[in-house]
Design a protein around this motif. Structure first.
Motif, PDB file in Angstrom:
ATOM      1  N   GLU A 155       0.841  -1.196   0.000  1.00  0.00           N
ATOM      2  CA  GLU A 155       0.000   0.000   0.000  1.00  0.00           C
ATOM      3  C   GLU A 155       0.877   1.247   0.000  1.00  0.00           C
ATOM      4  O   GLU A 155       1.870   1.323   0.728  1.00  0.00           O
ATOM      5  CB  GLU A 155      -0.931   0.025   1.209  1.00  0.00           C
ATOM      6  N   THR A 156       0.525   2.222  -0.827  1.00  0.00           N
ATOM      7  CA  THR A 156       1.256   3.479  -0.918  1.00  0.00           C
ATOM      8  C   THR A 156       0.275   4.639  -0.756  1.00  0.00           C
ATOM      9  O   THR A 156      -0.931   4.431  -0.613  1.00  0.00           O
ATOM     10  CB  THR A 156       1.966   3.605  -2.282  1.00  0.00           C
ATOM     11  N   ASP A 157       0.789   5.861  -0.807  1.00  0.00           N
ATOM     12  CA  ASP A 157      -0.079   7.032  -0.708  1.00  0.00           C
ATOM     13  C   ASP A 157      -1.060   7.096  -1.878  1.00  0.00           C
ATOM     14  O   ASP A 157      -2.186   7.576  -1.726  1.00  0.00           O
ATOM     15  CB  ASP A 157       0.755   8.313  -0.670  1.00  0.00           C
ATOM     16  N   LEU A 158      -0.644   6.627  -3.039  1.00  0.00           N
ATOM     17  CA  LEU A 158      -1.497   6.686  -4.224  1.00  0.00           C
ATOM     18  C   LEU A 158      -2.527   5.569  -4.265  1.00  0.00           C
ATOM     19  O   LEU A 158      -3.631   5.754  -4.766  1.00  0.00           O
ATOM     20  CB  LEU A 158      -0.646   6.616  -5.497  1.00  0.00           C
ATOM     21  N   GLY A 159      -2.128   4.410  -3.762  1.00  0.00           N
ATOM     22  CA  GLY A 159      -3.012   3.256  -3.849  1.00  0.00           C
ATOM     23  C   GLY A 159      -2.265   1.985  -3.484  1.00  0.00           C
ATOM     24  O   GLY A 159      -1.433   1.988  -2.589  1.00  0.00           O
ATOM     25  N   TYR A 178      -5.476   2.623  -7.865  1.00  0.00           N
ATOM     26  CA  TYR A 178      -5.573   3.899  -7.153  1.00  0.00           C
ATOM     27  C   TYR A 178      -6.621   3.810  -6.043  1.00  0.00           C
ATOM     28  O   TYR A 178      -7.646   3.144  -6.187  1.00  0.00           O
ATOM     29  CB  TYR A 178      -5.918   5.029  -8.122  1.00  0.00           C
ATOM     30  N   HIS A 179      -6.353   4.492  -4.930  1.00  0.00           N
ATOM     31  CA  HIS A 179      -7.261   4.454  -3.777  1.00  0.00           C
ATOM     32  C   HIS A 179      -8.694   4.825  -4.159  1.00  0.00           C
ATOM     33  O   HIS A 179      -9.647   4.199  -3.683  1.00  0.00           O
ATOM     34  CB  HIS A 179      -6.775   5.415  -2.684  1.00  0.00           C
ATOM     35  N   ASN A 180      -8.851   5.832  -5.006  1.00  0.00           N
ATOM     36  CA  ASN A 180     -10.204   6.304  -5.322  1.00  0.00           C
ATOM     37  C   ASN A 180     -10.961   5.362  -6.248  1.00  0.00           C
ATOM     38  O   ASN A 180     -12.106   5.635  -6.611  1.00  0.00           O
ATOM     39  CB  ASN A 180     -10.162   7.717  -5.903  1.00  0.00           C
ATOM     40  N   GLU A 181     -10.332   4.266  -6.645  1.00  0.00           N
ATOM     41  CA  GLU A 181     -10.997   3.272  -7.483  1.00  0.00           C
ATOM     42  C   GLU A 181     -11.138   1.933  -6.773  1.00  0.00           C
ATOM     43  O   GLU A 181     -11.484   0.927  -7.395  1.00  0.00           O
ATOM     44  CB  GLU A 181     -10.237   3.116  -8.804  1.00  0.00           C
ATOM     45  N   VAL A 182     -10.843   1.925  -5.487  1.00  0.00           N
ATOM     46  CA  VAL A 182     -10.945   0.694  -4.691  1.00  0.00           C
ATOM     47  C   VAL A 182     -12.159   0.817  -3.773  1.00  0.00           C
ATOM     48  O   VAL A 182     -12.236   1.737  -2.959  1.00  0.00           O
ATOM     49  CB  VAL A 182      -9.667   0.452  -3.863  1.00  0.00           C
ATOM     50  N   PHE A 183     -13.097  -0.110  -3.893  1.00  0.00           N
ATOM     51  CA  PHE A 183     -14.357  -0.006  -3.160  1.00  0.00           C
ATOM     52  C   PHE A 183     -14.535  -1.127  -2.141  1.00  0.00           C
ATOM     53  O   PHE A 183     -15.650  -1.399  -1.711  1.00  0.00           O
ATOM     54  CB  PHE A 183     -15.532  -0.013  -4.145  1.00  0.00           C
ATOM     55  N   TYR A 185      -8.707  -5.534 -14.084  1.00  0.00           N
ATOM     56  CA  TYR A 185      -8.744  -5.242 -15.511  1.00  0.00           C
ATOM     57  C   TYR A 185      -7.745  -4.141 -15.834  1.00  0.00           C
ATOM     58  O   TYR A 185      -7.590  -3.183 -15.067  1.00  0.00           O
ATOM     59  CB  TYR A 185     -10.160  -4.837 -15.929  1.00  0.00           C
ATOM     60  N   VAL A 186      -7.062  -4.274 -16.949  1.00  0.00           N
ATOM     61  CA  VAL A 186      -6.044  -3.311 -17.359  1.00  0.00           C
ATOM     62  C   VAL A 186      -6.735  -2.048 -17.868  1.00  0.00           C
ATOM     63  O   VAL A 186      -7.509  -2.093 -18.823  1.00  0.00           O
ATOM     64  CB  VAL A 186      -5.138  -3.912 -18.456  1.00  0.00           C
ATOM     65  N   ARG A 187      -6.456  -0.919 -17.218  1.00  0.00           N
ATOM     66  CA  ARG A 187      -7.045   0.359 -17.616  1.00  0.00           C
ATOM     67  C   ARG A 187      -6.114   1.136 -18.532  1.00  0.00           C
ATOM     68  O   ARG A 187      -6.540   1.828 -19.442  1.00  0.00           O
ATOM     69  CB  ARG A 187      -7.372   1.197 -16.372  1.00  0.00           C
ATOM     70  N   LEU A 223      -4.774  -0.100 -13.177  1.00  0.00           N
ATOM     71  CA  LEU A 223      -5.735  -1.198 -13.130  1.00  0.00           C
ATOM     72  C   LEU A 223      -7.044  -0.778 -12.477  1.00  0.00           C
ATOM     73  O   LEU A 223      -7.095   0.179 -11.715  1.00  0.00           O
ATOM     74  CB  LEU A 223      -5.124  -2.378 -12.363  1.00  0.00           C
ATOM     75  N   ASN A 224      -8.091  -1.520 -12.754  1.00  0.00           N
ATOM     76  CA  ASN A 224      -9.379  -1.395 -12.089  1.00  0.00           C
ATOM     77  C   ASN A 224      -9.779  -2.749 -11.541  1.00  0.00           C
ATOM     78  O   ASN A 224      -9.397  -3.789 -12.089  1.00  0.00           O
ATOM     79  CB  ASN A 224     -10.477  -0.956 -13.080  1.00  0.00           C
ATOM     80  N   LEU A 225     -10.578  -2.735 -10.471  1.00  0.00           N
ATOM     81  CA  LEU A 225     -11.154  -3.980  -9.984  1.00  0.00           C
ATOM     82  C   LEU A 225     -12.456  -4.307 -10.713  1.00  0.00           C
ATOM     83  O   LEU A 225     -12.930  -5.442 -10.658  1.00  0.00           O
ATOM     84  CB  LEU A 225     -11.408  -3.906  -8.478  1.00  0.00           C
ATOM     85  N   GLN A 226     -13.038  -3.310 -11.382  1.00  0.00           N
ATOM     86  CA  GLN A 226     -14.247  -3.540 -12.163  1.00  0.00           C
ATOM     87  C   GLN A 226     -13.899  -3.519 -13.651  1.00  0.00           C
ATOM     88  O   GLN A 226     -12.991  -2.804 -14.069  1.00  0.00           O
ATOM     89  CB  GLN A 226     -15.313  -2.467 -11.893  1.00  0.00           C
ATOM     90  N   ARG A 227     -14.650  -4.280 -14.409  1.00  0.00           N
ATOM     91  CA  ARG A 227     -14.444  -4.266 -15.854  1.00  0.00           C
ATOM     92  C   ARG A 227     -14.685  -2.857 -16.391  1.00  0.00           C
ATOM     93  O   ARG A 227     -15.616  -2.168 -15.975  1.00  0.00           O
ATOM     94  CB  ARG A 227     -15.392  -5.260 -16.516  1.00  0.00           C
TER      95      ARG A 227
END
Length: 277
Positions: free
Chosen positions: A154-158, A172-177, A189-191, A201-205
């Motif tokens: 874990e880093t400051d960005l994510g 990224y933190h703002n994309e982790v739910f 999924y590769v963003r 990356l994203n955890l959602q498609r």
């Protein structure tokens, strides 16, 4: 014979304290407590081979948390001037040499490592400098592809992640739910493929609505909590994140989605599943 991996070896002879197995590197002991019931001389057994505290080859039928050539997040048992000693599921702890540390570690802490066979000592060791063991070739996939994500740091960005066991990426933190833990493995999924070869990356498609993804997570959290969560649209952001691992903005989107479906009752500091749930 592969040191730090499973091998199929023949039982050569039996002694009071175990059985000796034959291999190209000489006979090695399978202690009696690890002998499968009914094993006899001449049988072939599948065992994990490593070195004991006196550097002798030894076999076990225990399943370690990690093998040579793999990444893992392991718990620190002890720290000495030699390095850190990690719990990898076997009697003898795994050494993370001082030279392979990235920072000081404390007992009880988890650290991501790569496990390899040291050529000079012929010992199985770990390295916390796990990035050194990733591929330097271009990522073979493309934007939108599904990938296996190992949560490494874990880093400051994510969260730094290991993608398909070969490349480095970032969530990224703002994309982790949802809450993530070192060592977790998720489908992602590769963003974006950056010029430096690293991946976003994203955890959602890609294209899957953020609110729908968060709504399903919130619905599952409500069910696991017995139908009620002590958070609502007036709750503090920290309370929301602690309970369901999402930002207040995303939480409110999820609430709105579930409310429109008629699945929840909304209160300022509480959310309930409707009785039909």
């Amino acid at each position: 014979m592969q040191l730090g991996d499973f091998n199929d070896l023949e039982v050569a002879r039996e002694v009071d304290f175990g059985m000796y197995l034959t291999s190209d590197d000489g006979d090695l002991l399978l202690p009696r407590k690890y002998i499968p019931e009914g094993t006899r001389v001449g049988d072939v057994v599948r065992v994990f081979v490593y070195r004991d505290s006196e550097d002798r080859l030894i076999a076990t039928n225990l399943e370690p948390f990690v093998r040579v050539g793999q990444f893992a997040a392991l718990t620190v048992r002890d720290v000495t001037s030699t390095g850190a000693f990690l719990d990898w599921g076997l009697e003898k702890d795994l050494l993370l040499p001082y030279s392979n540390l990235r920072r000081n570690l404390r007992p009880g802490e988890r650290a991501t490592v790569f496990v390899y066979l040291d050529d000079a000592s012929d010992r199985i060791v770990a390295s916390a400098k796990w990035e050194w063991f990733l591929s330097d070739t271009p990522y073979p996939g493309k934007v939108g592809d599904a990938a296996e994500l190992f949560i490494a740091e874990e880093t400051d960005l994510g969260y730094k992640v290991i993608v398909d066991g070969t490349h480095q990426g970032l969530l990224y933190h703002n994309e982790v739910f949802k809450p993530l833990r070192l060592g977790d493995v998720h489908t992602g999924y590769v963003r974006q493929i950056r010029p430096d070869g690293k991946l976003d990356l994203n955890l959602q498609r890609i294209g899957y609505d953020e609110a729908l993804a968060a709504a399903e997570l919130l619905l599952e959290a409500l069910r696991q909590a017995g139908g009620t969560l002590p958070i609502g649209d007036k709750s503090e952001p920290d309370d929301i994140y602690r309970r369901v691992g999402m930002s207040k903005k995303v939480f409110k989107k999820a609430l709105g989605t579930l409310y429109k479906r008629g699945q929840v009752q909304l209160e300022p500091e509480q959310t309930r599943l409707v009785t039909s749930e």
